[in-house]
Write an enzyme that holds these catalytic residues in place. Structure first.
Site, PDB file in Angstrom:
ATOM      1  N   HIS A  58     -86.656 -31.504  97.138  1.00 52.45           N
ATOM      2  CA  HIS A  58     -87.570 -30.492  96.608  1.00 52.45           C
ATOM      3  C   HIS A  58     -87.437 -29.133  97.286  1.00 52.45           C
ATOM      4  O   HIS A  58     -88.198 -28.224  96.970  1.00 52.45           O
ATOM      5  CB  HIS A  58     -89.023 -30.963  96.747  1.00 52.45           C
ATOM      6  CG  HIS A  58     -89.444 -31.934  95.694  1.00 52.45           C
ATOM      7  ND1 HIS A  58     -89.849 -31.552  94.436  1.00 52.45           N
ATOM      8  CD2 HIS A  58     -89.500 -33.286  95.718  1.00 52.45           C
ATOM      9  CE1 HIS A  58     -90.148 -32.623  93.725  1.00 52.45           C
ATOM     10  NE2 HIS A  58     -89.942 -33.684  94.476  1.00 52.45           N
ATOM     11  N   LYS A  62    -100.270 -19.794  94.423  1.00 53.07           N
ATOM     12  CA  LYS A  62     -99.333 -20.763  94.996  1.00 53.07           C
ATOM     13  C   LYS A  62     -99.521 -20.769  96.508  1.00 53.07           C
ATOM     14  O   LYS A  62    -100.232 -19.927  97.056  1.00 53.07           O
ATOM     15  CB  LYS A  62     -97.889 -20.431  94.632  1.00 53.07           C
ATOM     16  CG  LYS A  62     -97.490 -19.001  94.946  1.00 53.07           C
ATOM     17  CD  LYS A  62     -96.084 -18.700  94.464  1.00 53.07           C
ATOM     18  CE  LYS A  62     -96.030 -18.572  92.961  1.00 53.07           C
ATOM     19  NZ  LYS A  62     -95.436 -19.742  92.301  1.00 53.07           N
ATOM     20  N   ARG A  63     -98.889 -21.723  97.174  1.00 50.94           N
ATOM     21  CA  ARG A  63     -98.970 -21.808  98.620  1.00 50.94           C
ATOM     22  C   ARG A  63     -98.520 -20.488  99.248  1.00 50.94           C
ATOM     23  O   ARG A  63     -97.596 -19.845  98.760  1.00 50.94           O
ATOM     24  CB  ARG A  63     -98.090 -22.964  99.094  1.00 50.94           C
ATOM     25  CG  ARG A  63     -98.028 -23.181 100.587  1.00 50.94           C
ATOM     26  CD  ARG A  63     -97.362 -24.517 100.893  1.00 50.94           C
ATOM     27  NE  ARG A  63     -96.050 -24.628 100.270  1.00 50.94           N
ATOM     28  CZ  ARG A  63     -94.899 -24.326 100.877  1.00 50.94           C
ATOM     29  NH1 ARG A  63     -94.913 -23.850 102.121  1.00 50.94           N
ATOM     30  NH2 ARG A  63     -93.746 -24.489 100.262  1.00 50.94           N
ATOM     31  N   LYS A  96     -92.256 -16.977  99.097  1.00 50.44           N
ATOM     32  CA  LYS A  96     -92.939 -16.810  97.803  1.00 50.44           C
ATOM     33  C   LYS A  96     -93.377 -15.360  97.591  1.00 50.44           C
ATOM     34  O   LYS A  96     -93.794 -14.970  96.509  1.00 50.44           O
ATOM     35  CB  LYS A  96     -94.122 -17.770  97.719  1.00 50.44           C
ATOM     36  CG  LYS A  96     -93.680 -19.235  97.704  1.00 50.44           C
ATOM     37  CD  LYS A  96     -94.856 -20.190  97.623  1.00 50.44           C
ATOM     38  CE  LYS A  96     -94.417 -21.637  97.706  1.00 50.44           C
ATOM     39  NZ  LYS A  96     -93.738 -22.130  96.491  1.00 50.44           N
ATOM     40  N   THR A 107     -93.733 -25.309  89.371  1.00 51.64           N
ATOM     41  CA  THR A 107     -94.389 -25.882  88.189  1.00 51.64           C
ATOM     42  C   THR A 107     -95.548 -24.997  87.752  1.00 51.64           C
ATOM     43  O   THR A 107     -95.962 -25.055  86.591  1.00 51.64           O
ATOM     44  CB  THR A 107     -94.900 -27.305  88.457  1.00 51.64           C
ATOM     45  OG1 THR A 107     -95.689 -27.322  89.651  1.00 51.64           O
ATOM     46  CG2 THR A 107     -93.742 -28.278  88.573  1.00 51.64           C
ATOM     47  N   LYS A 117     -97.107 -23.973  83.912  1.00 55.75           N
ATOM     48  CA  LYS A 117     -98.517 -24.058  83.494  1.00 55.75           C
ATOM     49  C   LYS A 117     -98.999 -22.728  82.922  1.00 55.75           C
ATOM     50  O   LYS A 117     -99.677 -22.695  81.886  1.00 55.75           O
ATOM     51  CB  LYS A 117     -99.378 -24.469  84.695  1.00 55.75           C
ATOM     52  CG  LYS A 117     -99.099 -25.863  85.210  1.00 55.75           C
ATOM     53  CD  LYS A 117     -99.648 -26.084  86.614  1.00 55.75           C
ATOM     54  CE  LYS A 117     -99.071 -27.349  87.215  1.00 55.75           C
ATOM     55  NZ  LYS A 117     -99.216 -27.408  88.676  1.00 55.75           N
TER      56      LYS A 117
END
Length: 808
Positions: free
Chosen positions: A358, A547-548, A553, A655, A659
């Protein structure tokens, strides 16, 4: 599609009866929690009927089954989705309405299970939903964490962690399975004994922990399948406790109980110290050992002791490296408990265990100190050493050079560490990435040497999300519009959402789509007011990054752009823009200093804007506290723009991007992870792509990075925004509060925030222009929803089954 056996009247009577029998209350004097328990217990009764029938059928099942091991299952609340999957939504809504109950209020009483944290766990939960809905026999396996990661509070503009004790009121969905309690051993030493002319390895001087299973049913949508999520709780063996109590050693008995329970106490204990790292290792071994003991027990019940049948009857799938100890543990059970030889056990393991990677982030490719492994799991360490010896011999033969430097890079144990990713790749029969780009990176970079050594086992299967939760349950307005427009066949075949494409040119459909989006914004504002006493204007554009919190990111990229917009507003009295609210949802790991500083920056920017009347007309920044599944279910349907800003080549898939897309948000993103495939589905006119590509990023890393100062000197807007981080604009009383972020960006910038800023800023200008043309924007949004069906986890699970599992 099966019809429910629970009609409206029986549901009403069940709720009233449960309140009377279990609480001695009527509807009028029952608390919200008591009413929730009565409603959830009624739904559970319905699931239990199906579960009993399914288990009776399952007893005679002789086909293959899947054990899906993951350290996380971020299930979210179960009540609504269970009702949906039972195809009983209308009956329950009518029953609750006639009883005068607010179903939104009831659903809010359910605690969020603290069994997961982010995308890894949410993916596992989606997979279980799809496995059941596609009638594939499977069991998800994890730890029954007493506390989740943490509940996030924002106090004084900073993240504060408080315990997430989600089990305070119990868990109505779980049942214990005491017949499957097993024992897991830690510590001790290994002795060789000769037994029946055979050398046997026996663990002595160990201490034991009992693994107690709790099962949660996972009902498939409109079918008879009810799979199981099994969570394992740790406890001290009772015989030890009784001996200590009888001898008067009460404190010792209590201490042993507490030490045992620590294993299943909290998700992701801090591992920045030896004790925390050791606890994580215990957790990983604990649930993998318990799961494999049960899987082997179940195999023997069904098929006897012909263990060579195992690959034909069972797949053990390890979701990232956390359950990687399943490999040596399976070897141990087959050899030490069942008497198989090394070659037989190794063949079985290598044809039974499959591995999903992952991440390409080096710090997330788990490594354990050999000394810790040897002390905590001495027999497992012996097996790992022998696996390593044999793998290295094969590599030496392959390279025709035992000194080839690639061997040390591919070794299981090397330089004092156990390399879990190498173990998983070497000993599994399948290794898959979670997007097409990620799969290529695994083959060409992360596991390049292993791919050249054993290419046949590598594949890529793009992640997916369950459209049942992430559209049908959380966006009922859009669900109903879709069904009214193209029928309900898309529920079973989500790819049929493509049938919506012609309607993007239908003015009436666009108007209804826009009406639903605005209503979702109003619902989100109501939820935000309830959770943290804030509201947002539904007339603003909703720009969301949820998100985290991690450097790669690049929430920093978003924050710097907001500062640039603020300055444009303040510096030019004629400047206008579409009013926009930037919404962040993110948790930072408690020990992740820079991530927590980024949260401080975002909140400081929010406060700066809120105290500036002119800026407030065009800008708002909202930081959602404690972003969780329920928050996502409210936020995602309200979003207009989905920010997916990871440095290209760093996000395996994502993901959240799927969504948001499914709910009609347009993606702003790099060509990274599944963004690449979203781009391929919607076309370049319906997505905003910016920044460097993965190959360019890779080249820069090989060259040692770049010079951020050059961009700082040549981009006046960016220079102004960066200077404001340290000049007192954000923290007048202490301008140096965020100087570490300033220095990080100017003198390091390992994820190329400044490098990609110009491209990002230009893409954001296009967003502003396009959003002013509402018909154009709505066409883009509808296109995204229409093209999202391919990202259903049902498609993902079918691909896993066709390529890897081969379940019947």
């Amino acid at each position: 599609m099966p019809t429910t056996q629970f009609d409206k009247e029986s549901i009403k009577q069940s709720i009233i009866g449960k309140l009377q029998r279990y609480n001695g209350r009527t509807l009028e004097d029952a608390t919200d929690q008591q009413i929730y328990n009565a409603v959830a217990s009624t739904v559970r009764d319905q699931i239990m009927q199906k579960w009993v029938k399914y288990r009776e059928t399952d007893k005679d099942y002789t086909g293959k089954r899947l054990y899906y091991l993951s350290v996380e299952f971020l299930t979210g609340r179960s009540l609504h989705c269970n009702i949906l999957n039972l195809c009983s939504t209308q009956e329950y809504l009518e029953a609750l309405n006639e009883l005068g109950l607010d179903w939104h209020r009831i659903f809010r009483e359910e605690p969020e299970p603290g069994l997961g944290n982010g995308g890894l766990g949410r993916l596992a939960a989606c997979f279980l939903d799809s496995l059941s809905s596609l009638s594939m026999p499977a069991m998800g396996c994890t730890i029954r964490y007493e506390y989740g990661l943490f509940r996030q509070r924002i106090l004084g503009g900073q993240q504060v962690e408080v315990p997430d004790s989600w089990l305070d009121n119990g868990n109505v969905w779980e049942v214990s399975a005491m017949e499957d309690v097993c024992v897991v051993h830690f510590g001790g030493h290994v002795e060789m004994v000769n037994e029946d002319d055979r050398i046997k390895f026996v663990l002595k001087g160990y201490h034991s922990i009992e693994a107690v299973p709790y099962d949660m049913p996972v009902a498939g949508y409109g079918c008879d399948t009810v799979n199981t999520l099994r969570t394992w709780r740790a406890r001290a063996p009772k015989n030890v406790d009784e001996t200590n109590y009888m001898g008067g050693s009460y404190s010792r008995a209590l201490q042993e109980q507490e030490l045992a329970s620590m294993i299943s106490k909290v998700l992701y204990p801090e591992d920045n110290n030896y004790e925390g790292k050791q606890l994580r290792l215990k957790q990983h071994y604990f649930f993998t050992s318990a799961t494999l003991q049960y899987a082997l027990k179940d195999f023997k019940r069904r098929f006897g002791t012909n263990f060579m049948l195992i690959p034909e009857k069972m797949t053990i799938h390890i979701n990232d490296t956390h359950p990687g100890l399943a490999i040596p543990e399976f070897m141990r059970l087959l050899m030490d408990e069942e008497g198989l030889g090394w070659d037989e056990a190794s063949w079985i393991v290598q044809h039974t265990i499959a591995y999903t990677n992952h991440t390409v982030m080096s710090e997330a490719l788990e490594k354990w100190p050999e000394q810790m492994m040897a002390e905590l799991l001495p027999r497992i360490y012996m097996i790992l050493q022998e696996i390593n010896r044999r793998v290295c011999l094969r590599l030496a033969d392959h390279y025709q050079n035992g000194e080839d430097p690639r061997i040390a890079k591919m070794a299981i144990t090397a330089y004092g560490m156990v390399h879990m990713a190498n173990l998983c790749v070497a000993m599994s029969y399948s290794v898959n990435g979670v997007s097409q780009l990620h799969g290529e990176i695994l083959k060409n970079d992360t596991f390049k040497d292993y791919y050249e050594f054993m290419p046949a086992k590598f594949t890529a299967i793009t992640n997916g999300i369950t459209h049942r939760r992430w559209l049908m349950a959380c966006n009922t307005g859009l669900r109903n519009l879709i069904c009214d427009t193209i029928g309900d066949q898309w529920i079973r075949e989500p790819e049929r959402l493509q049938d919506l494409l012609p309607y993007r040119d239908d003015a009436a459909f666009r108007a209804e789509f826009a009406k639903i989006k605005r209503h979702n914004k109003e619902l989100f504002s109501d939820m935000l007011m309830q959770r943290q006493k804030m509201s947002v204007d539904p007339d603003f554009m909703f720009d969301v990054q949820a998100k985290r919190l991690h450097e790669y990111k690049r929430q920093l990229l978003n924050a710097l752009h907001i500062m640039v917009l603020y300055n444009r507003i303040m510096d030019d009295p004629n400047f206008t823009m579409v009013p926009r609210v930037f919404i962040f949802g993110a948790k930072a790991s408690p020990a992740y200093y820079l991530a927590k500083q980024i949260i401080r920056l975002i909140i400081a920017i929010s406060k700066l804007i809120d105290r500036t009347p002119r800026a407030k007309k065009f800008l708002r920044v909202v930081f959602m506290e404690n972003y969780d599944v329920s928050g996502a279910e409210s936020l995602i349907p309200a979003a207009d723009l989905s920010e997916q800003l990871s440095t290209a080549g760093k996000e395996a898939s994502g993901t959240g991007n799927m969504k948001f897309m499914m709910n009609g948000a347009v993606t702003m993103g790099t060509m990274d992870g599944a963004n690449v495939e979203i781009y391929e589905q919607v076309g370049q006119d319906n997505i905003y792509i910016f920044g460097m590509r993965a190959d360019t990023v890779s080249d820069l890393y090989r060259e040692g990075g770049y010079a951020p100062m050059h961009i700082y000197e040549n981009n006046a807007e960016l220079r102004h925004a960066l200077t404001q981080i340290i000049d007192g604009t954000l923290f007048p009383d202490n301008p140096a509060t965020l100087q570490d972020i300033y220095h990080y960006l100017l003198f390091s910038d390992p994820y190329f925030v400044l490098k990609d800023f110009g491209s990002y800023s230009m893409a954001q200008r296009r967003v502003d222009q396009d959003y002013r043309l509402q018909d154009k924007w709505l066409r883009m949004a509808i296109t995204n929803t229409a093209c999202s069906g391919v990202f259903s986890s049902d498609r993902t699970i079918k691909e896993y089954n066709d390529r890897i599992w081969h379940l019947k």
